[in-house]
Design a protein around this motif. Structure first.
Motif, PDB file in Angstrom:
ATOM      1  N   UNK A  40      87.278   8.960  19.253  1.00  0.00           N
ATOM      2  CA  UNK A  40      88.048  10.044  18.640  1.00  0.00           C
ATOM      3  C   UNK A  40      87.104  11.136  18.159  1.00  0.00           C
ATOM      4  N   UNK A  41      87.664  12.294  17.858  1.00  0.00           N
ATOM      5  CA  UNK A  41      86.871  13.395  17.320  1.00  0.00           C
ATOM      6  C   UNK A  41      86.170  14.241  18.363  1.00  0.00           C
ATOM      7  N   UNK A  42      86.486  14.037  19.642  1.00  0.00           N
ATOM      8  CA  UNK A  42      85.870  14.848  20.696  1.00  0.00           C
ATOM      9  C   UNK A  42      86.628  16.156  20.843  1.00  0.00           C
ATOM     10  N   UNK A  43      85.970  17.153  21.391  1.00  0.00           N
ATOM     11  CA  UNK A  43      86.592  18.452  21.608  1.00  0.00           C
ATOM     12  C   UNK A  43      87.579  18.371  22.772  1.00  0.00           C
ATOM     13  N   UNK A  44      88.715  19.073  22.674  1.00  0.00           N
ATOM     14  CA  UNK A  44      89.671  19.063  23.785  1.00  0.00           C
ATOM     15  C   UNK A  44      89.134  19.835  24.995  1.00  0.00           C
ATOM     16  N   UNK A  45      89.562  19.400  26.162  1.00  0.00           N
ATOM     17  CA  UNK A  45      89.232  20.062  27.430  1.00  0.00           C
ATOM     18  C   UNK A  45      87.726  20.293  27.584  1.00  0.00           C
ATOM     19  N   UNK A  46      86.959  19.237  27.262  1.00  0.00           N
ATOM     20  CA  UNK A  46      85.496  19.314  27.313  1.00  0.00           C
ATOM     21  C   UNK A  46      84.947  18.193  28.192  1.00  0.00           C
ATOM     22  N   UNK A  47      83.795  18.423  28.755  1.00  0.00           N
ATOM     23  CA  UNK A  47      83.116  17.423  29.575  1.00  0.00           C
ATOM     24  C   UNK A  47      82.168  16.621  28.695  1.00  0.00           C
ATOM     25  N   UNK A  48      82.198  15.301  28.866  1.00  0.00           N
ATOM     26  CA  UNK A  48      81.298  14.407  28.142  1.00  0.00           C
ATOM     27  C   UNK A  48      80.650  13.439  29.121  1.00  0.00           C
ATOM     28  N   UNK A  49      79.422  13.072  28.807  1.00  0.00           N
ATOM     29  CA  UNK A  49      78.665  12.108  29.588  1.00  0.00           C
ATOM     30  C   UNK A  49      78.585  10.818  28.783  1.00  0.00           C
ATOM     31  N   UNK A  50      78.576   9.693  29.471  1.00  0.00           N
ATOM     32  CA  UNK A  50      78.493   8.415  28.765  1.00  0.00           C
ATOM     33  C   UNK A  50      77.603   7.448  29.532  1.00  0.00           C
ATOM     34  N   UNK A  51      77.079   6.483  28.767  1.00  0.00           N
ATOM     35  CA  UNK A  51      76.261   5.418  29.343  1.00  0.00           C
ATOM     36  C   UNK A  51      76.417   4.188  28.462  1.00  0.00           C
ATOM     37  N   UNK A  52      76.152   3.040  29.053  1.00  0.00           N
ATOM     38  CA  UNK A  52      76.184   1.781  28.325  1.00  0.00           C
ATOM     39  C   UNK A  52      74.754   1.261  28.237  1.00  0.00           C
ATOM     40  N   UNK A  53      74.398   0.756  27.075  1.00  0.00           N
ATOM     41  CA  UNK A  53      73.055   0.230  26.847  1.00  0.00           C
ATOM     42  C   UNK A  53      73.190  -1.217  26.383  1.00  0.00           C
ATOM     43  N   UNK A  54      72.518  -2.133  27.088  1.00  0.00           N
ATOM     44  CA  UNK A  54      72.498  -3.547  26.719  1.00  0.00           C
ATOM     45  C   UNK A  54      71.043  -4.001  26.754  1.00  0.00           C
ATOM     46  N   UNK A  55      70.459  -4.138  25.576  1.00  0.00           N
ATOM     47  CA  UNK A  55      69.036  -4.480  25.521  1.00  0.00           C
ATOM     48  C   UNK A  55      68.211  -3.358  26.124  1.00  0.00           C
ATOM     49  N   UNK A  56      67.422  -3.676  27.134  1.00  0.00           N
ATOM     50  CA  UNK A  56      66.622  -2.657  27.835  1.00  0.00           C
ATOM     51  C   UNK A  56      67.336  -2.066  29.044  1.00  0.00           C
ATOM     52  N   UNK A  57      68.494  -2.603  29.355  1.00  0.00           N
ATOM     53  CA  UNK A  57      69.269  -2.128  30.508  1.00  0.00           C
ATOM     54  C   UNK A  57      70.126  -0.938  30.119  1.00  0.00           C
ATOM     55  N   UNK A  58      70.094   0.098  30.955  1.00  0.00           N
ATOM     56  CA  UNK A  58      70.915   1.298  30.751  1.00  0.00           C
ATOM     57  C   UNK A  58      71.704   1.547  32.030  1.00  0.00           C
ATOM     58  N   UNK A  59      73.008   1.729  31.879  1.00  0.00           N
ATOM     59  CA  UNK A  59      73.874   1.943  33.033  1.00  0.00           C
ATOM     60  C   UNK A  59      73.625   3.318  33.647  1.00  0.00           C
ATOM     61  N   UNK A  60      74.102   3.528  34.869  1.00  0.00           N
ATOM     62  CA  UNK A  60      74.131   4.892  35.405  1.00  0.00           C
ATOM     63  C   UNK A  60      75.011   5.755  34.486  1.00  0.00           C
ATOM     64  N   UNK A  61      74.745   7.039  34.469  1.00  0.00           N
ATOM     65  CA  UNK A  61      75.499   7.966  33.620  1.00  0.00           C
ATOM     66  C   UNK A  61      76.859   8.239  34.252  1.00  0.00           C
ATOM     67  N   UNK A  62      77.891   8.168  33.429  1.00  0.00           N
ATOM     68  CA  UNK A  62      79.245   8.507  33.851  1.00  0.00           C
ATOM     69  C   UNK A  62      79.643   9.836  33.232  1.00  0.00           C
ATOM     70  N   UNK A  63      80.685  10.426  33.760  1.00  0.00           N
ATOM     71  CA  UNK A  63      81.172  11.702  33.224  1.00  0.00           C
ATOM     72  C   UNK A  63      82.697  11.650  33.135  1.00  0.00           C
ATOM     73  N   UNK A  64      83.232  12.247  32.089  1.00  0.00           N
ATOM     74  CA  UNK A  64      84.676  12.305  31.893  1.00  0.00           C
ATOM     75  C   UNK A  64      85.022  13.638  31.246  1.00  0.00           C
TER      76      UNK A  64
END
Length: 94
Positions: A40-64
């Motif tokens: 929650x609290x994100x700006x409307x009609x905006x692009x955001x990037x996300x990633x998951x981090x587990x220990x030293x592992x980082x997922x590929x970057x996603x976009x929504x």
């Protein structure tokens, strides 16, 4: 261990500066190591990037992209008078 600690990072920039949400999650075996978060609290009609981090592992970057503000007029379809709304969920699987 029946769960894996995971962190979801969300940022308006692909280099993750700044991070606007860092959400601790637990990926459990009983849910096939799938995690889901409502941000929650994100700006409307905006692009955001996300990633998951587990220990030293980082997922590929996603976009929504977030949905328009509720006050923004939207096209109508289907039954007369029902506005069309879109949104995005962030779901990850280890």
């Amino acid at each position: 261990m029946t769960f894996v600690p995971v962190r979801l990072d969300v940022s308006p920039r692909s280099d993750f500066s700044p991070i606007v949400a860092a959400v601790p999650l637990r990926a459990s075996r009983s849910f096939d190591f799938t995690v889901r978060a409502k941000i929650t609290g994100l700006q409307p009609k905006a692009t955001y990037y996300y990633r998951f981090v587990a220990g030293r592992d980082i997922s590929p970057i996603g976009v929504t992209r977030t949905a328009p503000a509720w006050t923004t007029p939207t096209p109508k379809c289907g039954l007369p008078g029902l506005p069309v709304r879109t949104g995005a969920s962030i779901i990850g699987r280890r």
